[in-house]
Motif scaffolding. Structure first.
Motif, PDB file in Angstrom:
ATOM      1  N   ILE A   1      76.294  56.615  39.202  1.00 49.98           N
ATOM      2  CA  ILE A   1      76.634  57.315  37.970  1.00 49.98           C
ATOM      3  C   ILE A   1      78.144  57.515  37.936  1.00 49.98           C
ATOM      4  CG2 ILE A   1      76.301  59.427  36.618  1.00 49.98           C
ATOM      5  CD1 ILE A   1      73.713  57.842  36.952  1.00 49.98           C
TER       6      ILE A   1
ATOM      7  N   PRO B   1      81.729  66.219  41.313  1.00 42.27           N
ATOM      8  CA  PRO B   1      81.352  67.595  41.675  1.00 42.27           C
ATOM      9  C   PRO B   1      80.794  67.664  43.093  1.00 42.27           C
ATOM     10  CG  PRO B   1      80.365  66.941  39.563  1.00 42.27           C
ATOM     11  CD  PRO B   1      80.905  65.703  40.202  1.00 42.27           C
ATOM     12  N   ILE B   2      80.157  66.594  43.547  1.00 46.82           N
ATOM     13  CA  ILE B   2      79.575  66.602  44.888  1.00 46.82           C
ATOM     14  C   ILE B   2      80.692  66.712  45.926  1.00 46.82           C
ATOM     15  CG2 ILE B   2      78.316  65.193  46.571  1.00 46.82           C
ATOM     16  CD1 ILE B   2      76.600  64.162  44.209  1.00 46.82           C
TER      17      ILE B   2
ATOM     18  N   MET C   1      87.288  73.340  39.151  1.00 46.19           N
ATOM     19  CA  MET C   1      86.700  74.196  40.184  1.00 46.19           C
ATOM     20  C   MET C   1      87.411  74.018  41.522  1.00 46.19           C
ATOM     21  SD  MET C   1      82.634  74.482  39.379  1.00 46.19           S
ATOM     22  CE  MET C   1      82.390  72.820  38.831  1.00 46.19           C
TER      23      MET C   1
ATOM     24  N   GLU D   1      72.187  65.418  34.894  1.00 52.40           N
ATOM     25  CA  GLU D   1      72.708  64.322  35.708  1.00 52.40           C
ATOM     26  C   GLU D   1      72.672  64.700  37.184  1.00 52.40           C
ATOM     27  OE1 GLU D   1      74.407  61.813  37.853  1.00 52.40           O
ATOM     28  OE2 GLU D   1      76.011  63.248  37.548  1.00 52.40           O
TER      29      GLU D   1
ATOM     30  N   GLY E   1      81.350  59.125  37.692  1.00 59.70           N
ATOM     31  CA  GLY E   1      81.708  60.539  37.772  1.00 59.70           C
ATOM     32  C   GLY E   1      80.723  61.374  38.553  1.00 59.70           C
ATOM     33  N   GLY E   2      79.615  60.764  38.991  1.00 59.31           N
ATOM     34  CA  GLY E   2      78.562  61.513  39.685  1.00 59.31           C
ATOM     35  C   GLY E   2      79.044  62.150  40.974  1.00 59.31           C
TER      36      GLY E   2
ATOM     37  N   GLY F   1      76.648  68.966  46.414  1.00 59.65           N
ATOM     38  CA  GLY F   1      77.570  68.553  47.472  1.00 59.65           C
ATOM     39  C   GLY F   1      77.573  69.539  48.625  1.00 59.65           C
TER      40      GLY F   1
ATOM     41  N   GLY G   1      76.673  70.143  40.462  1.00 61.77           N
ATOM     42  CA  GLY G   1      77.125  69.095  41.375  1.00 61.77           C
ATOM     43  C   GLY G   1      77.778  69.672  42.616  1.00 61.77           C
TER      44      GLY G   1
ATOM     45  N   GLY H   1      83.004  64.423  31.594  1.00 54.52           N
ATOM     46  CA  GLY H   1      83.138  65.875  31.721  1.00 54.52           C
ATOM     47  C   GLY H   1      83.144  66.312  33.172  1.00 54.52           C
ATOM     48  N   ALA H   2      82.374  65.614  33.992  1.00 55.38           N
ATOM     49  CA  ALA H   2      82.272  65.997  35.401  1.00 55.38           C
ATOM     50  C   ALA H   2      83.637  65.984  36.082  1.00 55.38           C
ATOM     51  CB  ALA H   2      81.317  65.051  36.133  1.00 55.38           C
TER      52      ALA H   2
ATOM     53  N   GLN I   1      71.237  63.000  41.073  1.00 54.80           N
ATOM     54  CA  GLN I   1      71.854  63.233  42.389  1.00 54.80           C
ATOM     55  C   GLN I   1      70.912  64.022  43.298  1.00 54.80           C
ATOM     56  OE1 GLN I   1      74.542  61.492  42.637  1.00 54.80           O
ATOM     57  NE2 GLN I   1      75.053  61.196  40.481  1.00 54.80           N
TER      58      GLN I   1
ATOM     59  N   GLU J   1      85.431  69.253  35.022  1.00 55.06           N
ATOM     60  CA  GLU J   1      84.793  70.422  35.634  1.00 55.06           C
ATOM     61  C   GLU J   1      85.077  70.455  37.134  1.00 55.06           C
ATOM     62  OE1 GLU J   1      80.692  71.021  34.562  1.00 55.06           O
ATOM     63  OE2 GLU J   1      81.026  70.466  32.467  1.00 55.06           O
TER      64      GLU J   1
END
Lengths: 336, 338, 436
Positions: free
Chosen positions: B129, B135-136, B173, A100, B131-132, A77, A73, B165-166, A105, B169
Motif C-alpha cells: 500500500i 505510520p507504522i 506525529m 487501511e 504510504g502504508g 507499528g 498505523g 494522507g498517511a 496492515q 499524519e
C-alpha cells in the motif's frame, strides 16, 4: 474466568469496568499504553479512560492528533515492535478513516511475513445508535471488521465481559477489535475485582430455554432477555445466547442450542443485510444443525438506511424488544 | 556508524566507513542489481506468476541509506523494496525462495515479491500500500522511545506516497512526539506514470519537512556518498533524541513501474540519460579512486555476487512448495483461533 | 355484550373447522382485522381475522373441532365484565351442527359450475404437499427419515401446510394408540395398477372396495372386455404398498397420483364401496377426463357403515372367523362357500396387510362412522353418473343412494347385498355395458 487476587465482586458501570481493565493492564505491563483522541485530561469522549492519565502520565495515556489513519498505523507499528497499544476510536464510525491500517496492515502483516511477527494490538470502538448522534456517529460496523481474517472482533454486553474481554484482548498476540455499545457505558453490573479474562471466541448462554434460540449481540442481548421473560406468559421458553465474539464465532454453542430448540432468531444492531446474523444463519444452515430446524430462520437487524436523527426514526431502524417478542411468538407458533 | 572523520576533503563515505564496509556496500549494490535481473529473467522464462517492481538504477539509495543501521534498528519498506531488504542484511536464497513462492522463502510463499522482508534483521515489511509503512515506522519509533532501545527507524517511501494522507499524519506525529525516525523518500520522478511535476505542489518533496518542523534535504540518490552523508546525519540526530528528519534521494528506475508498464510516459532519451548515471559503476569508481579496491577487485566482487545469485536461485528452485492445507496457518498467532 | 367469534365457513363443503392455534392469548387485546386464530378444514388451513376489536375470552381450546357458524370465542370491550362463558362450544355431530349440506350451498355450487376457478382451487387443495414438492421443515424431514415415516403421509399444520416436527411426533403418537395394531410396518411407493389384455376405445378404470381387492371385479369383467380395463390396487390391498393412510384426502391423493400417472385422455370410472367414494373424489378434480362415472354401493354419501363387519374382516386370522363376516357382504349367504372363504383368507394371510387395513379402517371409519362426506362433491359432478346398489346391503344403507341429484341414474336391486357385481353380475354387467 480465572479470578486471582481481589476476588470480591462490586457493582461497576460498563465504562468503569473497561477503565478498571485498562488500569490493571497498564499497572501490570509497562509495554501497555493507551492511545486515542482526547483520552488524556479530557478523559475520552465517553469518559472511559477517565483520570487514568493522572496515574500513568501522558506517555502511557497518549492523546493523538485527529489523525485516525496515522494514529492507527502508529499503533500497528508500535505493536510490531514491543508495545501493546490500546487504541481508542472516538466513534466506531471513524474506523472508516483508518480502514487501511486496520485491514491492510494490522490484519495481514503476520500472514504476509509468513508468521514471523505478531500484532498485539487492541482497538476500542464506541458503537451503536440511540444517542441522537445521527448517521456518522451511530453505526455498528462490527461485520465490516468481522469479515477480515487476521482480526478478532468482540462485542461485550455486560460490565463483567467488558473488563474480561479487554484483558483477554491485551493478553492476545493478535489484533482484537472491541465494539462497545455507547448506551451500555452507564449500565451497571457485577464485576469481579482483580485480573481475569473472558475467553475470546466463546459465546455465553444468558438464559436456558427449549423453544427458540435467540442469538443476540451487544445491547440486543438485553432486549432479548427482556423479551424472553415476557415470552414466559405465552408459554414460550426462549434460550438467549450472547454471541460476545463475532470473529472467531462460537459455532459449538450456537449449533448445539439450535439442535435443541429447532428455531433460530438472530438479533443485531448492524445493518441486517450481509450482517452478523447472515453469518450465524449460514453457519447453522451449512451445519448438521440444519436438520433440526423446524422453522425458517429469522433475522432482526438494522434497517437498510443510515441511522436517522429523529428519536422515533432512530428507534425504528434498529430491532427493539417488541420486535423480538413478535418474532419469537411467530416462529414458535409456526406462523412464519 | 560513521568513523572519525580525518581528511574533510574526502567524500563523506570514504571518511565515514572502513574499506571493508565500503567493499561490502558495493557487493550489496551488485546483489540488488543481480537479484532483480535474475528475477526479471525468471519472470520472462515463465518461472514465476506474479508481477514485480524493480529498483534497478536505485541501488545507491537503498544501500547508502541503510549503512548506519544495526540489526536493532528498524526499516519499513515499499513495494519496490528488494534493495532495502538486501541493505538490511537479508539472505538472497530466502529472498529468491520467496520470489518463487516457496515454503523456504522469507514469507513462506505467502508474501511474494512485494512483501519480501527479514523481520529478524529489523525489516518490518515491504508494503503493497503506497504510504502504508509511514505510520507504522512512526509506531516503531514510538516503541524505541518508550522502551528506550535507542533504535532508529528508517521509513522508505516513494514520491507517490508523499501525496497520501498517511504521509502527512505520520510526519506530524513523528514531529510532535520527537520520535527517532528518518523518512527517506526515494524520488524516482514517477508514481506509476504520473510525474512529480504533475502530482506534487512543491518542487522538492524535502520542502514538505518544513510543514512538520523537521529538517529536510534533497540529495543525488545515485551518489552513494551523498546519500550516506544525508541519511547518516538524520540517523544521528534521531538517535540523539532530536526527532525526525526527511531525506529525499533523487533517483530513477530504469524499468517500468511493474511488468505491466508499457512505458508511454517517459522518453527514451530520459531513460538513456539516467542509465548513463548508473550508481554501481559510480560507486566502483569512487572506491577505486580512493584505492579501496582495484578494477580486478571490482570484477571479483561482481563475480562473487553472480555466484551468490546463482546459488540463491538454485536454493530457491529446490525448495519445497508450501502445503495448500496449511494456507491459513499464519493468519493468527494461536492456531486455535484460526 | 361481548362479540361472538364464530367458526367461519371458508370452503364450500365445509361443515366444521379445527382450531389450530390462537394468535392472541386469552386476556389480550386484539384489533379488528388482525389475525386471531388459524383453522384447518379437511382441505386447507387458513388464518381468521378478528371480527371486532376487544379482549379475548372463553376461547375454544386449540385442536377443537367446531361446526361452522358456531362460537369459538368472545371479544369483550375494555372494562366489560367477563362472567360465565355465554354458551358452551358446539361439537361436531350435534344436530345443531347440521349433518346435511347447507341448503344455500347448492345454488352456489350450481352458479360456479361453469367457472374453472373453483376446480383449480380444489385441485390445489388436494395437490398441496404432494409428491416431491412436499413443504416440510428440516427437523420434520429428519424425524420422518429416522422413523421411516413417508413424508407424503403426513399432514402439515404449519404455514402453507408445512409439515413440522410437531406433525411427525403427533403422527408417531398415533401409531402407538391401542386401535392401531403395533405390527403395522408402513411401506412407501406408488400404487400398483394392472391392466387387462385387449379392449378398444375409452378404458374403464376400476377401483375396488375396502378389505377387498381387484379379484372382486372378476365376475363383471367378461361383460366389460370390449374396453381396456385398468384396475387400481388400493394401498394396503392387493399388490400395492402398505401406506400409512392419514385421512381420506391422502388416500384420494394417492389414487389421483396413480390416475395422473396413467396419462389418460379420457376414462370411464367404476368404483365399488370405498372405491366408489374415491371415484367421486377423483371426478371432483379430474372431471374433464371422465366419460362416465359408475358407482356400486359407494361410500361417502352418509355417516352409517357396518363398522363391526369391517373390523371383523380386518381382524380375522383364519377362515372360520372370516367366513361369518364375508356372509354379511351378500344377501344370499350360500354364495360364500368354504372354498370361497378359504381363498379370501389366503389373500389376507399377510399380517402386515391386515394391520394396514385395520389402521386404514381406524382413520376412514372411526367408531363405525364414515369420516368423510362426498355429498357436496357428488352434487358438483356433471359427468353422466349411475349408481347401482343392492337393497339388502348390510354394510352401507342403500338409502344413501337417494341423496344423489336427480340427474343421476339409480339402479336398485332387490335381494342383493353389498356386492351387486358378484351377486347380480350379469345384470350389472349389462347395465354398464350399455353405457361404456
Amino acid at each position: 474466568m480465572n479470578a486471582q487476587n481481589e476476588p470480591e465482586i462490586r457493582e461497576l458501570s460498563y465504562a468503569e469496568a473497561i477503565r478498571e481493565a485498562m488500569d490493571i493492564a497498564l499497572e501490570a505491563d509497562p509495554s501497555v499504553l493507551l492511545m486515542g483522541e482526547d483520552i488524556g485530561v479530557y478523559g475520552g469522549a465517553f469518559q472511559v479512560t477517565g483520570d487514568l492519565v493522572e496515574k500513568y502520565g501522558t506517555d502511557r495515556v497518549m492523546d493523538t492528533p485527529i489523525s485516525e489513519l496515522g494514529g492507527a498505523g502508529v499503533a500497528v507499528g508500535a505493536a510490531l515492535t514491543g508495545l501493546k497499544p490500546i487504541f481508542e476510536f472516538q466513534f466506531s464510525d471513524f474506523a472508516a478513516l483508518a480502514m487501511e491500517q486496520i485491514v491492510n496492515q494490522a490484519a495481514k502483516v503476520r500472514f504476509m511475513l509468513g508468521g514471523s511477527v505478531s500484532v498485539p494490538l487492541v482497538m476500542r470502538f464506541p458503537a451503536g445508535s440511540g444517542t441522537g448522534a445521527a448517521a456518522q456517529h451511530s453505526q455498528s460496523i462490527e461485520a465490516w471488521l468481522g469479515h477480515v481474517p487476521g482480526l478478532k472482533v468482540v462485542q461485550p454486553s455486560t460490565p463483567e465481559d467488558a473488563k474480561g474481554l479487554l484483558l483477554a484482548a491485551v493478553a492476545d498476540p493478535d489484533p482484537v477489535m472491541i465494539f462497545e455499545h455507547k448506551l451500555l457505558y452507564k449500565m451497571k453490573g457485577q464485576v469481579p475485582g482483580g485480573h481475569y479474562t473472558t475467553p475470546i471466541g466463546k459465546a455465553a448462554i444468558r438464559r436456558v430455554g427449549k423453544d427458540v434460540t435467540i442469538v443476540a449481540t451487544s445491547i440486543m442481548v438485553h432486549k432479548a432477555m427482556e423479551a424472553a421473560e415476557q415470552l414466559r406468559a405465552d408459554d414460550i421458553d426462549a434460550e438467549v445466547i450472547d454471541l460476545r465474539t463475532v470473529r472467531p464465532m462460537d459455532r459449538d454453542t450456537v449449533l448445539s442450542s439450535v439442535r435443541k430448540t429447532g428455531r433460530l432468531i438472530c438479533v443485531y444492531e448492524g445493518v441486517k443485510t450481509l450482517g452478523v446474523g447472515a453469518e450465524i444463519s449460514a453457519m447453522v444452515a451449512e451445519s448438521d444443525a440444519f436438520d433440526f430446524l423446524d422453522a425458517p430462520i429469522v433475522r432482526l437487524g438494522g434497517a437498510e438506511c443510515p441511522i436517522p436523527y429523529n428519536p422515533e426514526l432512530e428507534k425504528a431502524v434498529v430491532p427493539q424488544m417488541p420486535d423480538i417478542l413478535a418474532a419469537a411468538r411467530d416462529i414458535v407458533k409456526g406462523r412464519v | 556508524m560513521p568513523e572519525t572523520p580525518q581528511n574533510t576533503n574526502l567524500p563523506y563515505a570514504i571518511r565515514a566507513y572502513s574499506p571493508e564496509r565500503l567493499r561490502e556496500a558495493l557487493k550489496k549494490m551488485y546483489l540488488v542489481r543481480k537479484f532483480e535481473e535474475g528475477a526479471e529473467d525468471s519472470y520472462m522464462r515463465g518461472l514465476i506468476h506474479g508481477t514485480m517492481h524493480l529498483s534497478i538504477g536505485q541501488e545507491a539509495s537503498a544501500i547508502g541509506s541503510t549503512m548506519a543501521l544495526t540489526d536493532e534498528d528498524k526499516i519499513t519498506s515499499t513495494h519496490r523494496g528488494h534493495g532495502h531488504c538486501v541493505g538490511k542484511g537479508a539472505d538472497l536464497g530466502k529472498m529468491f525462495a520467496e520470489f518463487f513462492g516457496k515454503e523456504t522463502g522469507y514469507c513462506k510463499g505467502r508474501g511474494g515479491s512485494m512483501h519480501i522482508a527479514d523481520p529478524s534483521k529489523g525489516n518490518l515489511g515491504a508494503n503493497g500500500i503506497v504510504g502504508g509503512g509511514l505510520p507504522i515506522a512512526v509506531g516503531a519509533a514510538l516503541s524505541a522511545k518508550r522502551l528506550g532501545t535507542g533504535a532508529v527507524t528508517i521509513c522508505f517511501f516513494g514520491d507517490g506516497a508523499n501525496n497520501e494522507g498517511a504521509f502527512h499524519e505520520a510526519l506530524n506525529m513523528a514531529s510532535i512526539w520527537k520520535l527517532p525516525v528518518v523518512f527517506v523518500c526515494e524520488n524516482n520522478k514517477y508514481g506509476m506514470s504520473t510525474s512529480t511535476e504533475r502530482s506534487t505542489a512543491v518542487k522538492n518533496i524535502a520542502e514538505r519537512a518544513a510543514a512538520y518542523s523537521m529538517p529536510g534535504v534533497t540529495v543525488d540518490g545515485n551518489d552513494f556518498s551523498a546519500v550516506t552523508e544525508a541519511v547518516d546525519a538524520a540517523v544521528e540526530r534521531a538517535r540523539a533524541g532530536d526527532g525526525p528528519s526527511l531525506v529525499e534521494n533523487l533517483t530513477y528506475r530504469w524499468r517500468g513501474h511493474s511488468k505491466s508498464d508499457r512505458n508511454r510516459y517517459r522518453t527514451k532519451e530520459e531513460i538513456n540519460e539516467w542509465m548513463g548515471r548508473d550508481p554501481i559503476p559510480a560507486m566502483a569508481k569512487l572506491l577505486m579512486e580512493h584505492h579501496i579496491i582495484t578494477e580486478d577487485g571490482v570484477a571479483a566482487i561482481e563475480a562473487e555476487a553472480e555466484k551468490i545469485i546463482k546459488d540463491a536461485i538454485e536454493f530457491a528452485t529446490n525448495g519445497p512448495d508450501p502445503k495448500v492445507e496449511a494456507v491459513t496457518r499464519d493468519v493468527y498467532t494461536t492456531e486455535a483461533t484460526a | 355484550m361481548p362479540v361472538e367469534v364464530i367458526m367461519p365457513k371458508v370452503d364450500m363443503d365445509m361443515a366444521s373447522g379445527k382450531i389450530m392455534c390462537w394468535h392472541v392469548a386469552v386476556g389480550n387485546r386484539v384489533e379488528k382485522g388482525d389475525p386471531l386464530f388459524d383453522i384447518e378444514t379437511d382441505k386447507a388451513a387458513m388464518e381468521v381475522e378478528a371480527p371486532a376489536s376487544g379482549i379475548l375470552h372463553h376461547a375454544a381450546p386449540e385442536g377443537a373441532e367446531i361446526p361452522i357458524g358456531k362460537a369459538v370465542a368472545w371479544l369483550y370491550a375494555e372494562g366489560e365484565d367477563v362472567g360465565e362463558q355465554p354458551s358452551s362450544f358446539a361439537s361436531v355431530g350435534e344436530p345443531t351442527a347440521g349433518p346435511l349440506p347447507d341448503p344455500e350451498a347448492a345454488p352456489e355450487a350450481l352458479s360456479t359450475d361453469a367457472d374453472p376457478e373453483p376446480e383449480t382451487e380444489r385441485e390445489m387443495a388436494f395437490a398441496d404437499g404432494a409428491g416431491e414438492g412436499i413443504r416440510a421443515t428440516p427437523a420434520a424431514r429428519r424425524l420422518a427419515r429416522d422413523e421411516g415415516v413417508p413424508l407424503a403421509s403426513l399432514h402439515g399444520t404449519g404455514p402453507r401446510g408445512r409439515v413440522q416436527a410437531f406433525d411427525v411426533r403427533e403422527y408417531l403418537k398415533g401409531l402407538t394408540t391401542p386401535s392401531a395394531p403395533a405390527t403395522f410396518r408402513p411401506e412407501t411407493g406408488p400404487l400398483v395398477v394392472t391392466r387387462s389384455k385387449g379392449g378398444k376405445g375409452t378404458p374403464i378404470l376400476m377401483i375396488h372396495g375396502f378389505a377387498n381387492d381387484t379379484t372382486s371385479w372378476a365376475p363383471l369383467e367378461p361383460s366389460l372386455r370390449h374396453r381396456p380395463l385398468i384396475r387400481i390396487h388400493l394401498p394396503g390391498h392387493g399388490r400395492s404398498p402398505k401406506l400409512r393412510i392419514r385421512d381420506f384426502a391422502m388416500l384420494a391423493r394417492e389414487v389421483r397420483q396413480a390416475f395422473d400417472a396413467l396419462q389418460l385422455d379420457r376414462a370411464h370410472l367404476l368404483g365399488h364401496s370405498l372405491g366408489g367414494a374415491l371415484c367421486i373424489a377423483l371426478a371432483d378434480t379430474r372431471e374433464r377426463q371422465l366419460a362416465s362415472l359408475n358407482l356400486i354401493a359407494p361410500a361417502g354419501l352418509g355417516p352409517q357403515i357396518n363398522g363391526e363387519a369391517l373390523s371383523g374382516i380386518c381382524k380375522a386370522t383364519r377362515t372360520e372367523s372370516l367366513k361369518p363376516w364375508l356372509r354379511s357382504l351378500v344377501a344370499n349367504e350360500d354364495l360364500i362357500t368354504d372354498a370361497y372363504a378359504r381363498l379370501a383368507m389366503q389373500s389376507r394371510s399377510d399380517a402386515n396387510l391386515r394391520a394396514a387395513q385395520a389402521a386404514m379402517a381406524d382413520v376412514l371409519f372411526p367408531d363405525g362412522v364414515q369420516a368423510f362426506d362426498l355429498r357436496a362433491a357428488l352434487e358438483r359432478i356433471r359427468t353422466p353418473t349411475r349408481i347401482l346398489w343392492g337393497k339388502a346391503d348390510a354394510i352401507i344403507p342403500w338409502k344413501h343412494a337417494l341423496r344423489a341429484p336427480g340427474r343421476m341414474a339409480l339402479h336398485l336391486f332387490d335381494g342383493v347385498g353389498h356386492m351387486p357385481q358378484f351377486e347380480a353380475a350379469e345384470e350389472v354387467g349389462n347395465i354398464l355395458r350399455s353405457h361404456v
